[in-house]
Write a protein that holds these residues in place. Structure first.
Motif, mmCIF file in Angstrom:
data_model
loop_
_atom_site.group_PDB
_atom_site.id
_atom_site.type_symbol
_atom_site.label_atom_id
_atom_site.label_comp_id
_atom_site.label_asym_id
_atom_site.label_seq_id
_atom_site.Cartn_x
_atom_site.Cartn_y
_atom_site.Cartn_z
ATOM 1 N N TRP A 217 -4.796 6.362 0.577
ATOM 2 C CA TRP A 217 -3.979 5.154 0.517
ATOM 3 C C TRP A 217 -4.528 4.240 -0.577
ATOM 4 O O TRP A 217 -5.746 4.170 -0.784
ATOM 5 N N ALA A 218 -3.647 3.542 -1.269
ATOM 6 C CA ALA A 218 -4.084 2.573 -2.287
ATOM 7 C C ALA A 218 -2.954 1.592 -2.545
ATOM 8 O O ALA A 218 -1.775 1.924 -2.399
ATOM 9 N N VAL B 211 0.844 -1.201 0.000
ATOM 10 C CA VAL B 211 0.000 0.000 0.000
ATOM 11 C C VAL B 211 0.874 1.244 0.000
ATOM 12 O O VAL B 211 1.827 1.342 0.778
ATOM 13 N N GLY B 212 0.528 2.188 -0.855
ATOM 14 C CA GLY B 212 1.186 3.487 -0.885
ATOM 15 C C GLY B 212 0.282 4.570 -0.340
ATOM 16 O O GLY B 212 -0.937 4.392 -0.186
ATOM 17 N N HIS B 213 0.865 5.720 -0.082
ATOM 18 C CA HIS B 213 0.152 6.838 0.539
ATOM 19 C C HIS B 213 0.490 8.118 -0.201
ATOM 20 O O HIS B 213 1.586 8.265 -0.763
ATOM 21 N N ALA C 23 -5.606 5.702 8.216
ATOM 22 C CA ALA C 23 -7.010 5.312 8.136
ATOM 23 C C ALA C 23 -7.266 4.233 7.098
ATOM 24 O O ALA C 23 -8.349 3.648 7.055
ATOM 25 N N GLY C 24 -6.296 3.945 6.239
ATOM 26 C CA GLY C 24 -6.490 2.955 5.189
ATOM 27 C C GLY C 24 -6.307 1.535 5.684
ATOM 28 O O GLY C 24 -5.560 1.265 6.624
ATOM 29 N N THR D 48 -10.433 4.914 0.905
ATOM 30 C CA THR D 48 -10.692 5.747 2.080
ATOM 31 C C THR D 48 -9.699 6.896 2.139
ATOM 32 O O THR D 48 -8.526 6.730 1.781
ATOM 33 N N ALA D 49 -10.182 8.055 2.579
ATOM 34 C CA ALA D 49 -9.339 9.238 2.757
ATOM 35 C C ALA D 49 -9.503 9.756 4.172
ATOM 36 O O ALA D 49 -10.483 9.450 4.853
#
Length: 400
Positions: free
Chosen positions: A368-369, A168-170, A336-337, A357-358
């Motif tokens: 995050w994704a 996951v990246g941010h 929060a992700g 989610t943000a």
């Protein structure tokens, strides 16, 4: 750890509660009665603290198999948020890199009662400036660093350390104005089964998640893992259905979820009700399965959270080994992700996984994704997939 009773929270501006999975017929009458916010510095077991707090405030969550009825004159239910870091602590795994949004608690439980009449829709603001401005997004890693992390996971798979890891990246962007309207609009994105917001004194979370982490209703446990993504075109759907790589990745997570439920289920009751169904979220096709089981006798909320958090589709297999890889490779925390957000009511739990989610703190918006990495993953394709997942969120947040 902060815990407020009615005196502390009734001074907040009232407004319609926009919590994912809250009862639709009650949203306009909900009033906050008590709140628990927990951070690791507070110490203690977040799962046990959540169960104790909700029980103390009128929600019978020590035995989720016991029948309970919703009452219009009593406690309606509670919002519950559990971060990925809190979930990792519940499994004795490393929590990962520090969160980029330290204002956000790692666990939040908010108990709601009913007002005598409908409350006008009003939202407290995190910032007082008029208008809305969102700056450029600053990524937590470059595409090259992301691709190198994918290769590191493939090397770990080659050594036999793991079978799959979700990376996951941010990204963060500065803003001016009130971010709550933008965060609230995320819930209107197509396929946002868990669309809604949760707010605190200096933070807010907006969710557009399509994925059920765990649902408990009448003693039945249900999880709906999502794994496998393609553009929402006719060709993309055909490609997703035909992809042996995506199907293998998906089945690994389904097996992991079956094992998670088996820890808290009645022996022999775990079943896969639906496998690899293709559904749409915004401009993406995603593969989803449904796994269910009968809850074991006396199952409480704390044991439920320990079994399912953090979610298998955003960790990997085996889960504990995957969490160690995540902690070593991701440059910032998940904030929060990749956590849990939803509703706990009498005889009912419904928590979504906080993908799509943000979050906002006093100065920045955060998103995050990521995606699941297997031996057959292509680094460039994984970087592109993460961008495709965060794209709709960024567009809505920028719209003002």
């Amino acid at each position: 750890m902060s815990e407020n009773g009615p005196t502390g929270v009734e001074t907040l501006p009232p407004g319609v509660i926009d919590m994912p999975a809250a009862l639709a017929g009650c949203r306009g009458r909900l009033v906050e009665r008590a709140r628990l916010e927990w951070r690791p510095a507070d110490r203690g077991d977040p799962a046990a603290l959540a169960e104790e707090f909700l029980t103390a405030h009128g929600l019978s969550v020590a035995d989720l198999t016991r029948p309970a009825a919703h009452r219009s004159d009593g406690v309606c239910g509670a919002a519950l948020y559990v971060s990925a870091a809190a979930g990792a602590l519940m499994t004795a795994a490393p929590p990962g890199a520090p969160t980029p949004a330290p204002a956000l608690p790692e666990l939040v439980a908010v108990v709601y009662g009913h007002a005598d009449e409908t409350i006008p829709a009003r939202r407290p603001a995190l910032a007082g400036a008029d208008g809305w401005w969102l700056g450029d997004w600053q990524e937590s890693w470059t595409p090259r660093q992301h691709a190198e992390a994918v290769e590191a996971v493939r090397a770990a798979i080659g050594r036999g350390d793991v079978y799959q890891v979700n990376l996951v990246g941010h990204a963060a962007a500065r803003y001016a104005g009130d971010p709550l309207p933008a965060l609230a609009r995320l819930g209107a994105l197509p396929g946002a089964r868990y669309g809604g917001t949760l707010t605190g004194a200096d933070w807010a979370i907006g969710c557009a998640s399509p994925e059920t982490l765990i649902e408990v209703d009448a003693g039945r446990l249900i999880t709906r893992p999502i794994k496998g993504t393609r553009p929402a075109t006719a060709a993309g759907r055909r490609d997703l259905l035909a992809s042996t790589k995506e199907r293998a990745e998906h089945v690994m997570i389904v097996d992991l979820e079956r094992n998670d439920l088996a820890r808290i289920a009645r022996t022999g009751s775990v079943r896969v009700d639906e496998l690899f169904a293709v559904r749409r979220w915004c401009d993406l096709w995603q593969a989803e399965s449904t796994v269910s089981a009968a809850a074991g006798d006396g199952l409480g909320l704390a044991d439920l959270l320990r079994a399912v958090c953090p979610g298998g589709s955003v960790t990997g297999a085996p889960k504990l080994a995957a969490l160690h890889e995540i902690a070593a490779l991701e440059p910032v925390g998940r904030g929060a992700g990749m956590g849990a957000l939803g509703w706990v009511g009498p005889g009912r739990v419904d928590l979504g996984l906080t993908i799509r989610t943000a979050a906002a703190d006093a100065g920045r918006l955060h998103v995050w994704a990521g995606g699941g990495i297997t031996w057959g993953s292509d680094p460039a394709a994984e970087v592109a997939e993460a961008a495709a997942k965060s794209g709709p969120l960024r567009a809505v947040l920028a719209a003002g």
